[in-house]
Design a protein around this motif. Structure first.
Motif, PDB file in Angstrom:
ATOM      1  N   VAL A 195       0.847  -1.189   0.000  1.00  0.00           N
ATOM      2  CA  VAL A 195       0.000   0.000   0.000  1.00  0.00           C
ATOM      3  C   VAL A 195       0.879   1.234   0.000  1.00  0.00           C
ATOM      4  N   LYS A 196       0.278   2.340  -0.421  1.00  0.00           N
ATOM      5  CA  LYS A 196       0.969   3.630  -0.386  1.00  0.00           C
ATOM      6  C   LYS A 196      -0.052   4.681   0.030  1.00  0.00           C
ATOM      7  N   ALA A 197       0.416   5.862   0.335  1.00  0.00           N
ATOM      8  CA  ALA A 197      -0.480   6.937   0.760  1.00  0.00           C
ATOM      9  C   ALA A 197      -1.529   7.182  -0.318  1.00  0.00           C
ATOM     10  N   GLY A 198      -2.783   7.298   0.106  1.00  0.00           N
ATOM     11  CA  GLY A 198      -3.881   7.545  -0.810  1.00  0.00           C
ATOM     12  C   GLY A 198      -4.677   6.305  -1.170  1.00  0.00           C
ATOM     13  N   ASP A 199      -4.138   5.116  -0.908  1.00  0.00           N
ATOM     14  CA  ASP A 199      -4.847   3.880  -1.243  1.00  0.00           C
ATOM     15  C   ASP A 199      -6.091   3.709  -0.380  1.00  0.00           C
ATOM     16  N   LEU A 200      -7.123   3.122  -0.980  1.00  0.00           N
ATOM     17  CA  LEU A 200      -8.368   2.811  -0.282  1.00  0.00           C
ATOM     18  C   LEU A 200      -8.563   1.297  -0.312  1.00  0.00           C
ATOM     19  N   ILE A 201      -8.634   0.696   0.855  1.00  0.00           N
ATOM     20  CA  ILE A 201      -8.894  -0.733   0.961  1.00  0.00           C
ATOM     21  C   ILE A 201     -10.311  -0.889   1.476  1.00  0.00           C
ATOM     22  N   GLU A 202     -11.089  -1.707   0.787  1.00  0.00           N
ATOM     23  CA  GLU A 202     -12.491  -1.889   1.141  1.00  0.00           C
ATOM     24  C   GLU A 202     -12.772  -3.374   1.324  1.00  0.00           C
ATOM     25  N   VAL A 203     -13.483  -3.706   2.400  1.00  0.00           N
ATOM     26  CA  VAL A 203     -13.870  -5.085   2.678  1.00  0.00           C
ATOM     27  C   VAL A 203     -15.389  -5.135   2.670  1.00  0.00           C
ATOM     28  N   ARG A 204     -15.946  -6.017   1.834  1.00  0.00           N
ATOM     29  CA  ARG A 204     -17.404  -6.146   1.713  1.00  0.00           C
ATOM     30  C   ARG A 204     -17.826  -7.533   2.189  1.00  0.00           C
ATOM     31  N   GLU A 205     -18.469  -7.575   3.350  1.00  0.00           N
ATOM     32  CA  GLU A 205     -18.973  -8.828   3.886  1.00  0.00           C
ATOM     33  C   GLU A 205     -20.478  -8.855   3.648  1.00  0.00           C
ATOM     34  N   SER A 206     -21.002 -10.022   3.280  1.00  0.00           N
ATOM     35  CA  SER A 206     -22.439 -10.097   3.038  1.00  0.00           C
ATOM     36  C   SER A 206     -22.987 -11.438   3.495  1.00  0.00           C
ATOM     37  N   ASP A 207     -24.251 -11.408   3.849  1.00  0.00           N
ATOM     38  CA  ASP A 207     -24.995 -12.634   4.109  1.00  0.00           C
ATOM     39  C   ASP A 207     -26.326 -12.496   3.385  1.00  0.00           C
ATOM     40  N   SER A 208     -27.272 -13.323   3.695  1.00  0.00           N
ATOM     41  CA  SER A 208     -28.527 -13.318   2.935  1.00  0.00           C
ATOM     42  C   SER A 208     -29.369 -12.059   3.157  1.00  0.00           C
ATOM     43  N   SER A 209     -29.151 -11.343   4.266  1.00  0.00           N
ATOM     44  CA  SER A 209     -30.025 -10.202   4.554  1.00  0.00           C
ATOM     45  C   SER A 209     -29.333  -8.836   4.578  1.00  0.00           C
ATOM     46  N   SER A 210     -28.005  -8.789   4.624  1.00  0.00           N
ATOM     47  CA  SER A 210     -27.348  -7.482   4.705  1.00  0.00           C
ATOM     48  C   SER A 210     -25.948  -7.522   4.106  1.00  0.00           C
ATOM     49  N   VAL A 211     -25.442  -6.321   3.857  1.00  0.00           N
ATOM     50  CA  VAL A 211     -24.081  -6.149   3.356  1.00  0.00           C
ATOM     51  C   VAL A 211     -23.368  -5.200   4.313  1.00  0.00           C
ATOM     52  N   LYS A 212     -22.172  -5.577   4.754  1.00  0.00           N
ATOM     53  CA  LYS A 212     -21.376  -4.753   5.659  1.00  0.00           C
ATOM     54  C   LYS A 212     -20.132  -4.294   4.903  1.00  0.00           C
ATOM     55  N   VAL A 213     -19.931  -2.992   4.850  1.00  0.00           N
ATOM     56  CA  VAL A 213     -18.803  -2.423   4.120  1.00  0.00           C
ATOM     57  C   VAL A 213     -17.896  -1.698   5.113  1.00  0.00           C
ATOM     58  N   SER A 214     -16.615  -2.057   5.101  1.00  0.00           N
ATOM     59  CA  SER A 214     -15.613  -1.387   5.929  1.00  0.00           C
ATOM     60  C   SER A 214     -14.531  -0.854   5.009  1.00  0.00           C
ATOM     61  N   GLN A 215     -14.070   0.367   5.262  1.00  0.00           N
ATOM     62  CA  GLN A 215     -13.057   0.978   4.400  1.00  0.00           C
ATOM     63  C   GLN A 215     -11.910   1.532   5.221  1.00  0.00           C
ATOM     64  N   VAL A 216     -10.727   1.471   4.626  1.00  0.00           N
ATOM     65  CA  VAL A 216      -9.522   2.023   5.242  1.00  0.00           C
ATOM     66  C   VAL A 216      -8.812   2.859   4.192  1.00  0.00           C
ATOM     67  N   ARG A 217      -8.527   4.105   4.502  1.00  0.00           N
ATOM     68  CA  ARG A 217      -7.770   4.990   3.610  1.00  0.00           C
ATOM     69  C   ARG A 217      -6.387   5.191   4.234  1.00  0.00           C
ATOM     70  N   VAL A 218      -5.335   4.911   3.478  1.00  0.00           N
ATOM     71  CA  VAL A 218      -3.967   5.127   3.951  1.00  0.00           C
ATOM     72  C   VAL A 218      -3.660   6.603   3.748  1.00  0.00           C
ATOM     73  N   LEU A 219      -3.533   7.339   4.838  1.00  0.00           N
ATOM     74  CA  LEU A 219      -3.267   8.770   4.736  1.00  0.00           C
ATOM     75  C   LEU A 219      -1.782   9.076   4.586  1.00  0.00           C
ATOM     76  N   GLU A 220      -0.958   8.319   5.322  1.00  0.00           N
ATOM     77  CA  GLU A 220       0.472   8.616   5.297  1.00  0.00           C
ATOM     78  C   GLU A 220       1.256   7.393   5.750  1.00  0.00           C
ATOM     79  N   VAL A 221       2.306   7.067   5.008  1.00  0.00           N
ATOM     80  CA  VAL A 221       3.271   6.068   5.453  1.00  0.00           C
ATOM     81  C   VAL A 221       4.401   6.869   6.058  1.00  0.00           C
ATOM     82  N   GLN A 222       4.581   6.732   7.374  1.00  0.00           N
ATOM     83  CA  GLN A 222       5.537   7.593   8.063  1.00  0.00           C
ATOM     84  C   GLN A 222       6.948   7.026   8.007  1.00  0.00           C
TER      85      GLN A 222
END
Length: 136
Positions: free
Chosen positions: A87-114
């Protein structure tokens, strides 16, 4: 001399109070994405996509492996085909979990690699979106 992002902000009538590019990126990011994002700083063993996402989303390595194998992990909008991608600064990682009734979306934005710690680990600054669940 002004940076391009400062010039565009001035054209929009925004008074620029910051002098570093990182401050401007952070300001634009919070204005664009709102306050549901939680900024955090963490230390990871490597800059691999799976390592960063596991740390930021507090998932087990087994759970992340399962999501990766099910092609539910995306990087910058595309399905992540190699979990070892760096990964590098600016990358967006998204995880999409789903089952029969809902979808769960989690996102991570890399702001800075120090910098690297004395033990060779990486210190990074992230923004994590509190998971959004939608009924199907």
């Amino acid at each position: 001399k002004l940076w391009a992002s400062e010039e565009s902000m001035l054209r929009l009538g925004v008074r620029v109070l910051f002098r570093s590019q990182l401050d401007i990126v952070s300001l634009c990011f919070s204005k664009q994405f709102g306050t549901n994002w939680k900024e955090m700083e963490t230390i990871v063993s490597s800059l691999r996509s799976d390592s960063v996402a596991t740390s930021a989303l507090r998932l087990s390595r087994k759970k992340m492996y399962e999501l990766f194998m099910d092609k539910k992990v995306h990087r910058n909008g595309a399905v992540l085909l190699k979990k070892s991608q760096q990964v590098k600064a600016g990358d967006l990682i998204e995880v999409r979990e789903s089952d029969s009734s809902s979808v769960k979306v989690s996102q991570v934005r890399v702001l800075e690699v120090q910098d690297q710690t004395a033990s060779g680990k990486w210190r990074i600054r992230l923004a994590r979106l509190v998971s959004v669940e939608k009924s199907v």
